[in-house]
Every structure is written in C-alpha cells, then in structure tokens.
Design a protein around this motif. Structure first.
Motif, PDB file in Angstrom:
ATOM      1  N   ALA A  52       3.562  14.494   9.518  1.00 19.76           N
ATOM      2  CA  ALA A  52       4.149  15.793   9.162  1.00 19.76           C
ATOM      3  C   ALA A  52       3.316  16.480   8.079  1.00 19.76           C
ATOM      4  CB  ALA A  52       5.591  15.608   8.702  1.00 19.76           C
ATOM      5  N   LEU A  53       2.796  15.699   7.130  1.00 19.16           N
ATOM      6  CA  LEU A  53       1.924  16.261   6.094  1.00 19.16           C
ATOM      7  C   LEU A  53       0.625  16.778   6.700  1.00 19.16           C
ATOM      8  CD1 LEU A  53       2.445  13.570   3.316  1.00 19.16           C
ATOM      9  CD2 LEU A  53       2.927  16.013   3.058  1.00 19.16           C
ATOM     10  N   LEU A  54       0.092  16.046   7.675  1.00 22.38           N
ATOM     11  CA  LEU A  54      -1.120  16.481   8.361  1.00 22.38           C
ATOM     12  C   LEU A  54      -0.883  17.793   9.106  1.00 22.38           C
ATOM     13  CD1 LEU A  54      -2.227  13.041   9.847  1.00 22.38           C
ATOM     14  CD2 LEU A  54      -3.539  14.378   8.195  1.00 22.38           C
ATOM     15  N   ALA A  66       0.849  -1.204   0.000  1.00 21.97           N
ATOM     16  CA  ALA A  66       0.000   0.000   0.000  1.00 21.97           C
ATOM     17  C   ALA A  66       0.881   1.249   0.000  1.00 21.97           C
ATOM     18  CB  ALA A  66      -0.974  -0.020   1.167  1.00 21.97           C
ATOM     19  N   CYS A  67       0.659   2.162   0.956  1.00 22.33           N
ATOM     20  CA  CYS A  67       1.472   3.389   1.051  1.00 22.33           C
ATOM     21  C   CYS A  67       2.627   3.222   2.037  1.00 22.33           C
ATOM     22  CB  CYS A  67       0.610   4.565   1.496  1.00 22.33           C
ATOM     23  SG  CYS A  67      -0.836   4.861   0.479  1.00 22.33           S
ATOM     24  N   ASP A  68       2.744   2.024   2.609  1.00 20.68           N
ATOM     25  CA  ASP A  68       3.782   1.727   3.606  1.00 20.68           C
ATOM     26  C   ASP A  68       3.722   2.677   4.802  1.00 20.68           C
ATOM     27  OD1 ASP A  68       5.936   0.155   4.548  1.00 20.68           O
ATOM     28  OD2 ASP A  68       7.394   1.622   3.855  1.00 20.68           O
ATOM     29  N   TYR A  99       4.605   6.494   8.985  1.00 18.45           N
ATOM     30  CA  TYR A  99       3.534   7.282   9.620  1.00 18.45           C
ATOM     31  C   TYR A  99       4.028   8.653  10.076  1.00 18.45           C
ATOM     32  CZ  TYR A  99       5.476   5.902  14.169  1.00 18.45           C
ATOM     33  OH  TYR A  99       6.317   5.706  15.252  1.00 18.45           O
ATOM     34  N   GLU A 100       5.298   8.755  10.457  1.00 24.85           N
ATOM     35  CA  GLU A 100       5.813  10.059  10.895  1.00 24.85           C
ATOM     36  C   GLU A 100       5.817  11.060   9.741  1.00 24.85           C
ATOM     37  OE1 GLU A 100       9.458   8.443  12.531  1.00 24.85           O
ATOM     38  OE2 GLU A 100       8.871   9.164  14.524  1.00 24.85           O
ATOM     39  N   VAL A 107       1.624   5.846  16.822  1.00 27.11           N
ATOM     40  CA  VAL A 107       0.888   6.734  15.925  1.00 27.11           C
ATOM     41  C   VAL A 107       0.104   7.776  16.722  1.00 27.11           C
ATOM     42  CG1 VAL A 107      -0.987   6.854  14.223  1.00 27.11           C
ATOM     43  CG2 VAL A 107       0.713   5.018  14.077  1.00 27.11           C
ATOM     44  N   VAL A 108      -0.612   7.332  17.725  1.00 31.93           N
ATOM     45  CA  VAL A 108      -1.434   8.240  18.533  1.00 31.93           C
ATOM     46  C   VAL A 108      -0.567   9.264  19.253  1.00 31.93           C
ATOM     47  CG1 VAL A 108      -2.938   8.344  20.564  1.00 31.93           C
ATOM     48  CG2 VAL A 108      -3.366   6.637  18.776  1.00 31.93           C
TER      49      VAL A 108
END
Length: 448
Positions: free
Chosen positions: A66-68, A54-56, A61-62, A104-105
C-alpha cells in the motif's frame, strides 16, 4: 529555474531485501541462512541485533505494498529468500515458501506494480555453507536448481529477474574482509567465491533462456568511483587498482568473458589466483538483457605503499558524509555510469540501488524531516537526468530503501529507508524524502 523532465517510460521504483525486512525467521518452513548464524554470533552485529523480526514484512507485506502504491512507483525490487524455497539449499522443496512469494507477487500486480525479483541477496542456506558455501562448486548447481524452481513458479508474473546482488559483497566483503556473513578473512577465498558466483550467474542465465521464461534477466554489481588525487602515474595506477576491484573485476567477466589482467597479476603477488575451469569464462559472459548498478559513493585515492590491498590511500577533499561515513559524491554516479556505457556498450542500465543513511528523528506528530536524504536524492536524480541527456541508456531508478531495516552488520542503528520503521511497534511512517520522490514520480521530473 531549469526543469528536468524524465522519459515517460522511465521506471521509478524502490527496493528491499528478504533478510533485511521479512522477519519470521522460523516460520513458513524457512531454513536457517548464513545471516541467521552470523547475526546470532556475539560480536558480529552492532547491538547484537538479528533479522529474526526485522520489519515483519512477512506478515505486513500488504501494508508495505500500500505504501508502494501511494508512492506511485512502477516497479518494486525485492529478493526471494533461498532458505524459504529450499530450507537445506537442496533436497525437498518448501511449497509454503513459494506460496508466500506468490501472495506478494499477486498483491503487487493487483496494485499495478511490476515485481522485480533478485534471486540472491546474501541469504545462503546455512546447510550449504556447512559444506563450504560458495567456495564449493556444488553450490553453483544448487543455486541453478533453486533458480529453475522459482523461474517456473513465476513465469509470466515476474518479468524482470536479477541473479545476484552485489557479488563484490558476497565475495570480498564477506570472505576476505570478514565484515559480512560468513565473516571469513582470506583473499584467495574471496577470489574463489567471486568466480563461482559469476559462473552461477552465467549458468542461471542459460537456464532462463533454455526454459523459455518470459521477461528479462540481468545481474547487479555495486560500483563506485575512485578518482586519482593527482595525475601522477603512481596515483593514477593506485586509484585504478582500487576502482577495478569493485568495477572491472566483475563487469569485465560479465560483458567480455575476461578478468582485468593487471589485477589478476596484482592478486598473484598477494598469493591469490582465479580457479578458472574450462568453459567458465564463456559461461559467465552470457548476454544479459540489462545491467543493474548499485551506487552510493566515490572517493579520491593516491598512492601510499602498503596502504590496504592496493597501495591506495583515501584522501578526504571536503565531501559531506552520510551516517555510514560515506562521501556524498553525486558526480561520481555520472562518471561511473558514463564509463559503463563507454566500456561495455548499449546494454540497458538500471540503478537498482541508490540512497543514503542518516540518523532520523521521529517527531511528536510522527513526521521525519530528513532534509539531508532528500537533498541526496535530488542531487543524484540530477545526475540521472544528465546521463539520459548524454545518451546513456539509463532505463530506471530504484531508491534504497523502502523501509528502515536490518542494516546487516550495522544492525538497526543505520536507517536508509524513505519510510521510518518504529522497531518497537513496527509502525511505518513515510519520511519527507518519500513525499519528495512521490512528487518527482507524479510529475516525471523535478526542478533543478
């Protein structure tokens, strides 16, 4: 030019789902899901694509957070993969899975972003499907146990919970139309799965309350709008049946503890009945803190005997179409949510998904000029503003999706992201729509 300002506390966010972005299908103790099985079955997914990589995001996730943060969102809706927590659906807990979501959280909170977690976004552990899946009532108990584990692990950190994503898709799209995993085609099975998922939702809300978990809990239904082509009784009833299949069939039990009787009778003529046990409807109708609405499209319908399940024919009236061949019908968002408010009361509403698929092209300077998607968002933001000004308790909007990702049975050819994913390098490139939403969030509004 008219200025449309949103409330300062309006929650802007974006959304993803575990199987669509995580990859790492055999890492971290994760067990197989029905989507691993389905995507690895020849002919089920366009191009033979799978979510193995998928998007790995499992490893990246970090970078995504950062994009978020750069986007400026207040919240991020993601889903927890049940097979990462209980690889066999029940039995032994996989602590490594909980640890991943904890990272992640914590990273989201550190970035100033509220995590909004969906418990079930379609990745049922295959071991449970082997025992009948959602058609087996024991799956309900397994789900509540999984939910309890996650609630307790993240109590105080995750403050907004969604039990199920798009129960219509879980049931009818997957078990009656056969388009999604597990790919079965039986109306009775779809009716049964829908009911059991609704019962699981109600029991999960009860468990959330009993545990005293801090925060809010709701569910997400995908709603659409079918407008009668004419005002003839035949067209009105045909459109009503078609619309109710996705709307009232799930909203009525959630809020009223009943199924729409006219559709119950219609299904009986097709040989399908709801397997209601004593207490089920009271369980389903637990009071929720909010309702999530996923909205993408609408249509016009007219009566045509033996057309589909509801004697309703789709009539094209000149709508623009997305790359999914879905109508662009922004006013249907207004009609749908206004109907929700009028029919079901003042429960706060979040648009938990809204977005558009187009055939994006990456330029030589790594830009994506997705004018059509940007226009789609603009038109739907205007309808959101209309709703708020009309007194509808719309509290937030989550754009679908943060990233181009594994688009279920369509594989990787259909892109919904506001960030372009290069599937060869896994590099992320924000699209023009990303920068448009960034500006709307920063200014808390837009020019109409």
């Amino acid at each position: 030019m008219a200025r449309l300002d949103f409330p300062k506390d309006f929650v802007w966010g974006t959304a993803t789902a575990s199987y669509q972005i995580e990859g790492a299908a055999k890492e971290g103790g994760r067990g197989p899901s029905i989507w691993d099985t389905f995507s690895h079955t020849p002919g089920k997914v366009v191009g033979g694509d799978t979510g193995d990589v998928a998007c790995d995001s499992y490893h990246r996730y970090e970078e995504d957070i950062a994009l978020l943060k750069k986007l400026g969102v207040k919240a991020y809706r993601f889903s927890i993969a049940w097979p990462r927590i209980y690889p066999q659906g029940t039995g032994e807990l996989n602590q490594e899975g909980l640890d991943y979501y904890s990272r992640v959280v914590d990273a989201l909170i550190a970035a100033g972003i509220e995590p909004c977690a969906t418990l079930y976004h379609w990745d049922l552990p295959q071991a449970l499907q082997d025992q009948g899946g959602w058609a087996n009532r024991s799956t309900i108990d397994a789900f509540v146990r999984y939910a309890e584990t996650v609630f307790q692990a993240f109590d105080g950190k995750i403050k907004q919970w969604i039990t199920f994503n798009e129960t219509w898709c879980v049931s009818f799209l997957s078990n009656t139309l056969g388009i999604h995993a597990p790919g079965l085609k039986d109306l009775q099975l779809g009716v049964t799965v829908a009911h059991h998922c609704l019962v699981a939702h109600g029991l999960t809300v009860q468990k959330f309350r009993a545990l005293g978990i801090k925060g809010e809990i709701g569910t997400t239904h995908n709603l659409g709008w079918c407008e009668p082509y004419t005002n003839s009784p035949e067209d009105v009833e045909a459109a009503r049946r078609s619309r109710a299949w996705g709307n009232e069939w799930f909203m009525d039990p959630t809020f009223k503890g009943t199924y729409p009787q006219f559709l119950v009778e219609w299904f009986k003529t097709k040989g399908a009945e709801v397997p209601i046990q004593p207490g089920d409807m009271e369980t389903i109708a637990q009071k929720i803190d909010f309702i999530g609405i996923n909205f993408y499209t609408g249509n016009y319908g007219r009566y045509k005997k033996n057309e589909g399940l509801f004697d309703c024919e789709d009539v094209q009236v000149g709508f623009d179409r997305t790359f999914m061949d879905w109508n662009v019908y922004p006013e249907a968002l207004y009609k749908t949510l206004k109907w929700v408010h009028e029919e079901y009361g003042d429960t706060p509403i979040y648009i938990t998904e809204n977005g558009a698929c187009y055939d994006d092209t990456l330029t030589e300077d790594n830009r994506i000029h997705d004018e059509l998607r940007t226009a789609y968002f603009r038109k739907h933001f205007i309808q959101c503003h209309r709703l708020i000004e009309s007194g509808v308790p719309l509290k937030g909007y989550f754009a679908w999706s943060l990233l181009d990702n594994f688009e279920w049975a369509e594989g990787y050819r259909k892109r919904f992201g506001i960030v372009y994913t290069d599937y060869e390098t896994l590099a992320r490139h924000p699209k023009d729509s990303y920068y448009f939403i960034q500006k709307v969030i920063a200014e808390s509004g837009l020019d109409a």
